[in-house]
Design a protein around this motif. Structure first.
Motif, mmCIF file in Angstrom:
data_model
loop_
_atom_site.group_PDB
_atom_site.id
_atom_site.type_symbol
_atom_site.label_atom_id
_atom_site.label_comp_id
_atom_site.label_asym_id
_atom_site.label_seq_id
_atom_site.Cartn_x
_atom_site.Cartn_y
_atom_site.Cartn_z
ATOM 1 N N LYS A 122 0.728 -1.331 0.077
ATOM 2 C CA LYS A 122 0.210 0.151 0.051
ATOM 3 C C LYS A 122 1.066 1.504 -0.015
ATOM 4 O O LYS A 122 0.459 2.021 -0.470
ATOM 5 C CB LYS A 122 -1.185 -0.169 1.144
ATOM 6 N N ARG A 125 2.289 1.482 -3.436
ATOM 7 C CA ARG A 125 1.414 2.385 -4.510
ATOM 8 C C ARG A 125 1.179 3.003 -3.959
ATOM 9 O O ARG A 125 0.709 4.432 -5.589
ATOM 10 C CB ARG A 125 0.415 0.946 -4.058
ATOM 11 N N GLU A 126 0.955 4.115 -2.972
ATOM 12 C CA GLU A 126 0.509 5.925 -2.829
ATOM 13 C C GLU A 126 1.193 6.548 -3.194
ATOM 14 O O GLU A 126 1.638 7.266 -3.546
ATOM 15 C CB GLU A 126 -0.052 5.379 -1.586
#
Length: 220
Positions: A122, A125-126
């Motif tokens: 996560k 990805r961010e």
């Protein structure tokens, strides 16, 4: 002067506690952006030992100001340091001298988060998404009330001494995004492809079909 010289010498001491005391003393007694202190700490940024480079970066941010472009430039170069602890010290150091909306700070925060093995899917990805936003709308995006100008982006990439093509800052950011096309996680790879589709020149987009196998059907 002797005391200041002693404090500066102690910033390279093998003992971390001694280095911390030296940094505290320099912050207290040195003048803001005092040339002799800044020059010494800047040289320490290339020291052979990563712990010295790391502490020097943090110390430099405590004795310099936001108007000292040379010091900021040297700090930004460390974003590509071979040692993770040094790379992670860069955004901490820049936060002390740059406002929250400064693009150099935003990029220094996102780039270390791209690294697999140290960051969860996560987070990676961010980070890709944040870089995509900067590349796509760098001249108009506003973050925390500050306008992010393309000139700021160009300045950052010049600072970290990366090759540039056609003076296009977006291409430099895309190089970072491209690196995640082989990420171990399918969702990070998908974010990278989406970023390239959004920001890359048309001739690069036309070749994306060759990368589709990297994304995987389960990310569609």
């Amino acid at each position: 002067e002797r005391a200041m010289a002693g404090f500066m010498e102690a910033t390279m001491h093998k003992n971390a506690h001694v280095r911390k005391l030296a940094a505290d003393a320099l912050e207290r007694f040195a003048l803001a952006s005092q040339p002799s202190v800044v020059d010494h700490l800047t040289k320490c940024l290339t020291h052979a030992k990563p712990e010295i480079r790391c502490d020097a970066a943090l110390c430099l941010s405590r004795v310099t100001t936001s108007t000292d472009e040379n010091a900021i430039r040297e700090l930004c170069i460390l974003i590509d340091d071979p040692e993770r602890e040094v790379r992670e010290a860069v955004p901490i150091a820049l936060r002390k001298v740059l406002p929250d909306g400064d693009t150099r700070l935003l990029l220094s925060q996102a780039i270390p988060q791209l690294e697999p093995g140290f960051n969860e899917e996560k987070v990676r990805r961010e980070a890709v998404k944040r870089l995509t936003a900067l590349a796509y709308d760098g001249s108009r995006l506003r973050v925390h009330g500050h306008s992010i100008e393309d000139a700021d982006l160009q300045s950052f990439w010049q600072m970290i001494r990366q090759p540039r093509e056609n003076n296009n800052t977006a291409e430099e950011i895309l190089k970072r995004i491209n690196g995640r096309l082989e990420d171990e996680d399918v969702w990070v790879r998908k974010a990278a492809v989406d970023g390239i589709k959004m920001c890359a020149p048309q001739e690069c987009k036309d070749s994306l079909f060759k990368l589709s196998w990297m994304v995987g059907d389960d990310a569609s």
